[in-house]
Design a protein around this motif. Structure first.
Motif, short mmCIF file in Angstrom:
data_model
loop_
_atom_site.label_atom_id
_atom_site.label_comp_id
_atom_site.label_asym_id
_atom_site.label_seq_id
_atom_site.Cartn_x
_atom_site.Cartn_y
_atom_site.Cartn_z
N ALA A 155 0.67 -1.28 -0.17
CA ALA A 155 0.02 0.04 -0.01
C ALA A 155 0.84 1.38 -0.04
O ALA A 155 0.55 2.19 -0.94
CB ALA A 155 -0.96 0.10 1.20
N SER A 156 1.82 1.33 0.62
CA SER A 156 2.91 2.43 0.92
C SER A 156 3.48 2.62 -0.34
O SER A 156 3.45 3.84 -0.87
CB SER A 156 3.70 2.29 2.13
OG SER A 156 3.13 2.16 3.32
N PHE A 157 4.03 1.71 -1.11
CA PHE A 157 4.96 1.95 -2.12
C PHE A 157 4.27 2.23 -3.46
O PHE A 157 4.53 3.07 -4.11
CB PHE A 157 5.82 0.61 -2.33
CG PHE A 157 6.86 0.76 -3.35
CD1 PHE A 157 8.22 1.19 -3.14
CD2 PHE A 157 6.58 0.44 -4.60
CE1 PHE A 157 9.14 1.63 -4.11
CE2 PHE A 157 7.69 0.78 -5.61
CZ PHE A 157 8.71 1.09 -5.34
N HIS A 158 3.00 1.57 -3.45
CA HIS A 158 2.08 1.81 -4.79
C HIS A 158 0.95 2.80 -4.62
O HIS A 158 0.26 3.01 -5.37
CB HIS A 158 1.58 0.49 -5.12
CG HIS A 158 2.50 -0.54 -5.70
ND1 HIS A 158 3.25 -0.33 -6.95
CD2 HIS A 158 3.31 -1.70 -5.17
CE1 HIS A 158 4.37 -1.29 -7.12
NE2 HIS A 158 4.25 -2.07 -5.81
N GLY A 159 1.02 3.50 -3.46
CA GLY A 159 0.03 4.35 -3.19
C GLY A 159 -1.66 3.88 -3.19
O GLY A 159 -2.44 4.37 -3.52
N ILE A 160 -1.84 2.61 -2.51
CA ILE A 160 -3.12 2.11 -2.49
C ILE A 160 -3.79 2.17 -1.10
O ILE A 160 -3.07 1.64 -0.22
CB ILE A 160 -3.13 0.72 -3.17
CG1 ILE A 160 -2.36 0.52 -4.23
CG2 ILE A 160 -4.65 0.11 -3.23
CD1 ILE A 160 -2.14 -1.03 -4.67
N PRO A 161 -4.65 2.98 -0.94
CA PRO A 161 -5.19 3.03 0.30
C PRO A 161 -5.61 1.61 1.07
O PRO A 161 -6.17 1.02 0.49
CB PRO A 161 -6.57 3.59 0.29
CG PRO A 161 -6.38 4.59 -1.07
CD PRO A 161 -5.64 3.70 -2.03
N ASN A 162 -4.93 1.44 2.28
CA ASN A 162 -5.31 0.19 3.03
C ASN A 162 -6.36 0.35 3.91
O ASN A 162 -6.04 0.34 5.07
CB ASN A 162 -4.02 -0.55 3.57
CG ASN A 162 -4.32 -1.89 3.69
OD1 ASN A 162 -4.81 -2.72 3.35
ND2 ASN A 162 -3.63 -2.09 5.12
N ILE A 163 -7.71 0.61 3.57
CA ILE A 163 -8.60 0.93 4.41
C ILE A 163 -9.84 -0.20 4.37
O ILE A 163 -10.28 -0.32 3.25
CB ILE A 163 -9.32 2.36 4.02
CG1 ILE A 163 -7.89 3.29 4.15
CG2 ILE A 163 -10.31 2.66 4.94
CD1 ILE A 163 -8.51 4.63 3.66
N PRO A 164 -10.41 -0.63 5.43
CA PRO A 164 -11.55 -1.38 5.34
C PRO A 164 -12.74 -0.98 4.59
O PRO A 164 -13.17 0.09 5.07
CB PRO A 164 -11.80 -2.00 6.65
CG PRO A 164 -11.26 -1.08 7.65
CD PRO A 164 -9.91 -0.39 6.72
N ASP A 165 -13.60 -1.63 3.78
CA ASP A 165 -14.68 -1.28 3.16
C ASP A 165 -15.97 -1.40 4.49
O ASP A 165 -17.00 -0.74 4.35
CB ASP A 165 -15.11 -2.17 2.22
CG ASP A 165 -14.29 -1.80 0.99
OD1 ASP A 165 -13.96 -0.56 0.73
OD2 ASP A 165 -14.14 -2.79 -0.05
N ASP A 166 -15.64 -2.29 5.27
CA ASP A 166 -16.42 -2.79 6.42
C ASP A 166 -15.94 -2.55 7.87
O ASP A 166 -15.45 -3.63 8.20
CB ASP A 166 -17.07 -3.99 6.16
CG ASP A 166 -18.33 -4.49 7.18
OD1 ASP A 166 -18.49 -3.67 8.15
OD2 ASP A 166 -19.33 -5.23 7.08
N PRO A 167 -15.48 -1.43 8.14
CA PRO A 167 -14.74 -1.36 9.38
C PRO A 167 -15.27 -2.03 10.72
O PRO A 167 -14.73 -2.55 11.39
CB PRO A 167 -14.83 0.35 9.73
CG PRO A 167 -15.14 0.86 8.54
CD PRO A 167 -16.11 -0.10 7.66
N ASP A 168 -16.55 -2.24 10.72
CA ASP A 168 -17.40 -2.73 12.02
C ASP A 168 -16.91 -4.53 11.83
O ASP A 168 -16.52 -4.98 12.99
CB ASP A 168 -18.77 -2.64 12.07
CG ASP A 168 -19.00 -1.16 12.29
OD1 ASP A 168 -18.16 -0.70 13.03
OD2 ASP A 168 -20.38 -0.91 11.84
N LEU A 169 -17.01 -4.98 10.57
CA LEU A 169 -16.57 -6.31 10.74
C LEU A 169 -14.94 -6.58 10.64
O LEU A 169 -14.74 -7.38 11.50
CB LEU A 169 -16.80 -6.87 9.32
CG LEU A 169 -16.48 -8.24 8.95
CD1 LEU A 169 -17.40 -9.31 10.09
CD2 LEU A 169 -17.17 -8.88 7.53
N ALA A 170 -14.34 -5.60 10.41
CA ALA A 170 -12.87 -5.53 10.50
C ALA A 170 -12.37 -5.49 11.79
O ALA A 170 -11.46 -6.38 12.54
CB ALA A 170 -12.19 -4.74 9.71
#
Length: 210
Positions: A33-48
Motif C-alpha cells: 500500500a505504501s509503495f504503490h499508493g493504494i489505500p489500505n482501508i476496510p470497506d466494512d470497518p465494523d466487521l474488520a
C-alpha cells in the motif's frame, strides 16, 4: 462505522482499541500500500474491528503475555491491496482465499468471520536460530490457543496466525528441509500433549531470564 473518507475519519479508525495492547492502527501498515499508493482501508470497518478484536484477544494477547514482545509484519489488507499483491506476485493469495484471513472485512465462503496477522515472537528467535526448531512455538500455540491456522516462514520463524470462527487448526511450514504440513485439523498427530516439542525452548527462556 462507515468507511473512512477523510484523514480525520481514518485517525478515528486507527484509535479503535482492539485489546489492552493493540489498536487498529497497528494492523493497517502495508508495504504494498505504501509503495504503490493504494489505500489500505476496510470497506466494512465494523466487521474488520470485530474480527481483529478476536485475533487480538484470543491469540495475540496470550502470546504477548507469555513471551513478551511481538512484531506485526503484515495484517489487514484491503481487497484492493491484496488483489494488487496477488496480480503482481507479491506473496498475496487470491482475494477469495484471503477472505476472513488477511482480508478482515469479508467473511469466507462458509460465512465465517476471521482475521490473520503475520508476526514474529521475539523470544523464539534465539532458539530458532540456534536449533532451527520452529516447531517449538508452533506446538506451544497448538496446545494453548484457539487458532485456525498457522504458516511458518524461514526468516526469524515469522508466521501467519489466523483466528476464525469454527477453527480448522492447521499448521504449514515453508521452512526447509521440513516444508509441508506439521498437522491438520483432521489428523491424529494434532491430538494430545506436545510439550516435549517445546520443553527445551521454555527451559532456555528461563535461563535467559535468569
Amino acid at each position: 462505522m462507515r468507511k473512512p473518507q477523510s484523514v480525520k475519519a481514518l485517525e478515528e479508525l486507527g484509535r479503535v482499541r482492539l485489546s489492552p495492547s493493540f489498536f487498529m492502527r497497528d494492523f493497517l501498515h502495508s508495504e504494498i500500500a505504501s509503495f504503490h499508493g493504494i489505500p489500505n482501508i476496510p470497506d466494512d470497518p465494523d466487521l474488520a474491528i470485530a474480527a481483529g478484536r478476536q485475533l487480538c484477544e484470543q491469540l495475540l494477547e496470550p502470546l504477548r503475555a507469555r513471551f513478551g514482545r511481538i512484531s506485526i509484519r503484515s495484517a489487514f489488507r484491503s481487497i484492493e491491496v491484496n488483489g494488487f499483491g496477488n496480480a503482481h506476485k507479491l506473496n498475496c493469495g487470491r482475494n477469495e482465499t484471503n477472505f476472513a484471513g488477511h482480508i478482515w472485512d469479508r467473511r469466507d465462503a462458509a460465512g465465517r468471520m476471521g482475521a490473520t496477522a503475520s508476526i514474529i515472537v521475539h523470544a523464539a528467535i534465539p532458539y530458532y536460530e540456534a536449533t532451527g526448531q520452529w516447531e517449538a512455538i508452533a506446538w506451544w500455540v497448538h496446545d494453548h490457543l484457539p487458532y485456525d491456522s498457522m504458516e511458518f516462514f524461514p526468516r526469524y520463524a515469522a508466521f501467519n496466525i489466523q483466528w476464525r470462527e469454527e477453527p480448522r487448526r492447521d499448521i504449514y511450514s515453508f521452512i526447509p528441509p521440513r516444508r509441508g504440513w506439521l498437522t491438520k485439523g483432521d489428523r491424529a498427530d494434532g491430538l494430545g500433549d506436545h510439550s516435549a516439542h517445546y520443553a527445551e525452548w521454555l527451559t532456555s527462556l528461563v535461563r535467559r531470564e535468569g
